[in-house]
Design a protein around this motif. Structure first.
Motif: not given
Length: 601
Positions: A100-129
């Motif tokens: 098993n490989f376990q770790y904490q990560s973080q993502m940023t979401l933005t709202k456009t009109q009524d929809d929220w989307t994930v702002r894509w960047q490699p750190t979503v998969m791992h904070p050190d990517l």
């Protein structure tokens, strides 16, 4: 069977203040939950991002390169500030081999009109990517363990060898093989361990191969040497590969080859693993986690570099003859050295399995049997006529020497055949055979890595068999290994269990006699008369080697006689044999040279 990919998203409870009316759920939470759920199921999580194609490609790269069997995600916290939200979550990858490989990560979401989307960047998969990087699972190979001799010297260790390949589609195979054979022969002038090849036979083998033919393997130095010599020959490839190598290629090569094959699995250790940030070209940027490789503990073998070298150098002083020597450690049963001349090698494992009449070295057993069954002591007066008729068998001493009536100790030291022929004749059938087994002669041992035969002693139901057996003639047979067992038993007071490779998984099995403690009184008496052989008898040729206890032997056969010496010094027992070597003084001389080599004299 690979397990099915399981999707599991655990969403932490979000606590909202309770008032007169219940607020609607924060929509950023829903978007984060949906993304993680899709990511866990390895579906199409890119659709929940602001860059679907790139996100999906990079997510797939991580899934594939991790060889992931599953992913658990857990949404821990969401913080919303207007049209921007930050979500903290946990990633727990289920990797092959119950890892098993376990770790904490973080993502940023933005709202456009009524929809929220994930702002894509490699750190979503791992904070050190970083950009254009993905997660990748890699093996961390365990370094091979070392095979260590009883004196601490490394006998096998991780290293490099070269494998020589021949391209069968290039050039004249017969010519290529002949050139390789010639160069190997030239190299052997400076290194006896360089192998040889049969050029014609190898060419025929290679003709049956489409592509590359594996010709031979060489150690690192030999490989580099041949590579330089053959640099202008087309169709040869020298492949460098990891292997267990011998620091001294000439050290007991036959035994070390067998040791290597036996302990191969013991040396492997446990591979580790790591998850790395890797570029699209496969280059490792940084290590993100994993487990270190575990090197296996070193494997201990009983051979001693110092003792083996001393024994080999000693027997090689008589390279004109079939000379062999076995050295053991009585306290442990460890086989310290097995040395043979090249002429002895012609007979195979002669030191361990060859069967020869032991001559007067066998009187160790006859004397002990007399002490056990007839009440003899070193001071017992026995007859030592020059010749004696025993039941119609004329037994003679060397050159018919006579001591008349003398102490058993003196008869043993001077090696009276007539004395011990009479002692053996007076034993009951089976008594001498049983004594021999107490000392390991006639006992079968299953020693991992070695094939051995100790010898055989007749039961003696016919009187003539007992008569001749008493001084190591007739049907008595022994290998140098068998006589080293006899000497080891005299030294330790009980028959040791011989071994080559340490560890309970390589334990020697003995068929027959248990190594019970010998009676102290008779044992002390035996040691006393063996010491007299060196101080005042036929073994004086090793008197300068310290406190040696021994017995000489000259075993007569058709065409000559074998030269023997067996005994011990401290915690070191030995048996030396020169086939058709004549008088025992020759085996004694080789043994004395061994001690000089060992002691640095």
């Amino acid at each position: 069977m690979r397990r099915s990919i399981l999707s599991a998203v655990t969403i932490s409870s979000l606590v909202f203040a309770l008032g007169a009316c219940t607020p609607k759920p924060d929509q950023a939470d829903n978007a984060a939950e949906s993304f993680l759920e899709s990511l866990s199921s390895h579906a199409e999580p890119g659709e929940f991002t602001d860059n679907p194609d790139q996100a999906q490609e990079e997510i797939n790269s991580s899934w594939d390169s991790l060889q992931a069997e599953g992913l658990n995600t857990s949404l821990n916290n969401v913080r919303t500030n207007g049209n921007v939200a930050t979500a903290d979550f946990t990633m727990d990858w289920d990797l092959p081999g119950d890892r098993n490989f376990q770790y904490q990560s973080q993502m940023t979401l933005t709202k456009t009109q009524d929809d929220w989307t994930v702002r894509w960047q490699p750190t979503v998969m791992h904070p050190d990517l970083g950009a254009n990087q993905h997660l990748e699972l890699r093996t961390v190979p365990a370094e091979m363990a070392t095979v260590v001799g009883s004196d601490g010297a490394a006998l096998l260790q991780p290293g490099t060898r070269y494998r020589v390949f021949v391209d069968t589609s290039t050039g004249d195979l017969q010519s290529t093989m002949r050139q390789v054979a010639i160069e190997l022969d030239a190299m052997r002038a400076n290194d006896e361990s360089v192998p040889s090849i049969d050029a014609e036979a190898k060419a025929k083998e290679a003709e049956q191969v489409d592509g590359e033919f594996s010709l031979l393997t060489l150690n690192q130095q030999q490989g580099l040497d041949l590579k330089n010599r053959m640099s202008r020959v087309e169709g040869l490839r020298f492949n460098e590969e990891q292997a267990m190598v011998r620091p001294d290629p000439n050290f007991a090569p036959d035994i070390m080859s067998r040791v290597s094959s036996v302990v191969e699995k013991d040396l492997e250790g446990s591979n580790g693993w790591k998850v790395v940030a890797a570029t699209s070209e496969g280059s490792e940027v940084r290590e993100l986690g994993g487990q270190d490789a575990q090197t296996a503990p070193s494997v201990d073998v009983s051979l001693s570099k110092k003792v083996q070298d001393a024994a080999q150098a000693a027997v090689d002083t008589r390279s004109d003859a079939k000379v062999m020597m076995v050295v053991m450690q009585p306290s442990t049963g460890g086989i310290l050295a097995v040395a043979q001349t090249q002429k002895a090698d012609e007979d195979g494992d002669a030191a361990l399995m060859g069967q020869y009449p032991p001559g007067s070295t066998f009187k160790i057993l006859t004397a002990f049997a007399g002490m056990q069954n007839q009440g003899l002591t070193p001071d017992s007066i026995v007859g030592c006529p020059g010749t004696q008729d025993i039941g119609g068998r004329i037994v003679a001493n060397y050159n018919n020497f006579s001591l008349g009536n003398t102490a058993l100790e003196n008869a043993f030291a001077k090696s009276c055949n007539t004395t011990f022929a009479q002692v053996s004749t007076d034993l009951q059938p089976g008594q001498l055979q049983q004594t021999a087994k107490q000392f390991g002669l006639g006992v079968d041992f299953n020693i991992e890595g070695l094939d051995t035969i100790t010898g055989s002693v007749p039961r003696g139901d016919v009187m003539l068999e007992r008569t001749e057996a008493g001084y190591g003639q007739g049907l008595d047979l022994a290998s140098p290994f068998g006589m080293a067992m006899v000497a080891s038993t005299a030294a330790s007071g009980r028959m040791p269990t011989p071994y080559l490779i340490g560890g309970p998984e390589h334990r020697t099995e003995a068929q027959g006699e248990d190594g019970n403690q010998l009676p102290k009184e008779q044992l002390d008496n035996l040691r006393r008369i063996m010491r007299s052989v060196v101080t005042s008898g036929s073994g004086s040729g090793v008197a300068s080697a310290g406190e040696v206890y021994a017995k000489t032997g000259e075993a007569e056969i058709n065409g000559g006689s074998h030269s023997w010496l067996t005994g011990y010094r401290g915690d070191l027992a030995f048996a030396t044999l020169i086939v058709l070597g004549g008088g025992s003084e020759h085996a004694t001389s080789v043994t004395n040279t061994f001690f000089q080599n060992l002691d640095g004299k």
